[in-house]
Design a protein around this motif. Sequence first.
Motif, mmCIF file in Angstrom:
data_model
loop_
_atom_site.group_PDB
_atom_site.id
_atom_site.type_symbol
_atom_site.label_atom_id
_atom_site.label_comp_id
_atom_site.label_asym_id
_atom_site.label_seq_id
_atom_site.Cartn_x
_atom_site.Cartn_y
_atom_site.Cartn_z
ATOM 1 N N UNK A 23 0.823 -1.203 0.000
ATOM 2 C CA UNK A 23 0.000 0.000 0.000
ATOM 3 C C UNK A 23 0.866 1.266 0.000
ATOM 4 N N UNK A 24 2.000 1.219 0.688
ATOM 5 C CA UNK A 24 2.919 2.364 0.678
ATOM 6 C C UNK A 24 3.489 2.592 -0.722
ATOM 7 N N UNK A 25 3.844 1.521 -1.411
ATOM 8 C CA UNK A 25 4.342 1.648 -2.789
ATOM 9 C C UNK A 25 3.234 2.211 -3.674
ATOM 10 N N UNK A 26 2.013 1.685 -3.523
ATOM 11 C CA UNK A 26 0.892 2.196 -4.302
ATOM 12 C C UNK A 26 0.657 3.677 -4.011
ATOM 13 N N UNK A 27 0.775 4.081 -2.756
ATOM 14 C CA UNK A 27 0.593 5.498 -2.395
ATOM 15 C C UNK A 27 1.595 6.369 -3.145
ATOM 16 N N UNK A 28 2.842 5.939 -3.194
ATOM 17 C CA UNK A 28 3.868 6.714 -3.902
ATOM 18 C C UNK A 28 3.556 6.789 -5.391
ATOM 19 N N UNK A 29 3.164 5.672 -5.978
ATOM 20 C CA UNK A 29 2.825 5.652 -7.410
ATOM 21 C C UNK A 29 1.636 6.582 -7.674
ATOM 22 N N UNK A 30 0.629 6.546 -6.799
ATOM 23 C CA UNK A 30 -0.533 7.411 -6.974
ATOM 24 C C UNK A 30 -0.172 8.889 -6.843
ATOM 25 N N UNK A 31 0.773 9.209 -5.986
ATOM 26 C CA UNK A 31 1.243 10.595 -5.873
ATOM 27 C C UNK A 31 1.867 11.045 -7.194
ATOM 28 N N UNK A 32 2.685 10.189 -7.783
ATOM 29 C CA UNK A 32 3.293 10.512 -9.074
ATOM 30 C C UNK A 32 2.239 10.624 -10.169
ATOM 31 N N UNK A 33 1.251 9.735 -10.142
ATOM 32 C CA UNK A 33 0.165 9.782 -11.124
ATOM 33 C C UNK A 33 -0.595 11.102 -10.997
ATOM 34 N N UNK A 34 -0.896 11.512 -9.769
ATOM 35 C CA UNK A 34 -1.620 12.771 -9.567
ATOM 36 C C UNK A 34 -0.834 13.954 -10.132
ATOM 37 N N UNK A 92 -4.079 15.212 -4.383
ATOM 38 C CA UNK A 92 -4.550 13.974 -4.996
ATOM 39 C C UNK A 92 -5.920 14.167 -5.648
ATOM 40 N N UNK A 93 -6.799 14.877 -4.951
ATOM 41 C CA UNK A 93 -8.102 15.177 -5.537
ATOM 42 C C UNK A 93 -7.974 16.049 -6.768
ATOM 43 N N UNK A 94 -7.007 16.946 -6.732
ATOM 44 C CA UNK A 94 -6.733 17.766 -7.908
ATOM 45 C C UNK A 94 -6.300 16.923 -9.096
ATOM 46 N N UNK A 95 -5.544 15.861 -8.823
ATOM 47 C CA UNK A 95 -5.151 14.948 -9.897
ATOM 48 C C UNK A 95 -6.351 14.270 -10.524
ATOM 49 N N UNK A 96 -7.285 13.801 -9.681
ATOM 50 C CA UNK A 96 -8.502 13.166 -10.201
ATOM 51 C C UNK A 96 -9.365 14.183 -10.945
ATOM 52 N N UNK A 97 -9.475 15.394 -10.390
ATOM 53 C CA UNK A 97 -10.236 16.444 -11.066
ATOM 54 C C UNK A 97 -9.597 16.800 -12.409
ATOM 55 N N UNK A 98 -8.282 16.759 -12.462
ATOM 56 C CA UNK A 98 -7.576 17.050 -13.711
ATOM 57 C C UNK A 98 -7.913 16.016 -14.779
ATOM 58 N N UNK A 99 -8.002 14.745 -14.380
ATOM 59 C CA UNK A 99 -8.384 13.706 -15.342
ATOM 60 C C UNK A 99 -9.796 13.984 -15.868
ATOM 61 N N UNK A 100 -10.693 14.364 -14.973
ATOM 62 C CA UNK A 100 -12.052 14.723 -15.392
ATOM 63 C C UNK A 100 -12.015 15.909 -16.348
ATOM 64 N N UNK A 101 -11.164 16.881 -16.040
ATOM 65 C CA UNK A 101 -11.045 18.065 -16.884
ATOM 66 C C UNK A 101 -10.496 17.791 -18.266
ATOM 67 N N UNK A 110 -12.739 6.473 -11.049
ATOM 68 C CA UNK A 110 -11.978 5.294 -10.609
ATOM 69 C C UNK A 110 -10.726 5.738 -9.855
ATOM 70 N N UNK A 111 -10.021 6.706 -10.394
ATOM 71 C CA UNK A 111 -8.826 7.212 -9.725
ATOM 72 C C UNK A 111 -9.172 7.785 -8.360
ATOM 73 N N UNK A 112 -10.259 8.533 -8.268
ATOM 74 C CA UNK A 112 -10.664 9.124 -6.998
ATOM 75 C C UNK A 112 -10.959 8.053 -5.952
#
Length: 129
Positions: A23-34, A92-101, A110-112
Amino acid sequence: MTASDDHSHLTALRGRPWWFAANEVLAFVLELVAIGCLAWWGFTAVDGWAASLLLGLGTPAAAVVLWALFAAPRARVRLPLAGVLAVKAVVLGGGAAAVHGTGHPVAAAVLAVVLVVNTGLAEFSRRRV
């Protein structure tokens, strides 16, 4: 990051269940994705190369600075949990909102959901140990 930083981080993971490290690795990957999603949105949100360049570089840069100051494990400013979660929600929410945008509402949803579950599990697990 130095070798001693790596060692102290690995020591912190010892004795924890395998899913905690995953989960920690996934958290880091999600931060980069955002951060990447914020850049993607910035480069495509407006017409004109100058504005696109400003948003495409400035938005993720601002998110990285915000994260480093308030949400990173070694943040410069130690906030209470509510403050850290607020910063994470913005970035992180901004990253999901950016995908929507960028025109991908299902991918954004899904990302959210993944971000919320991952962050909730990570914060709960970190506080229990």
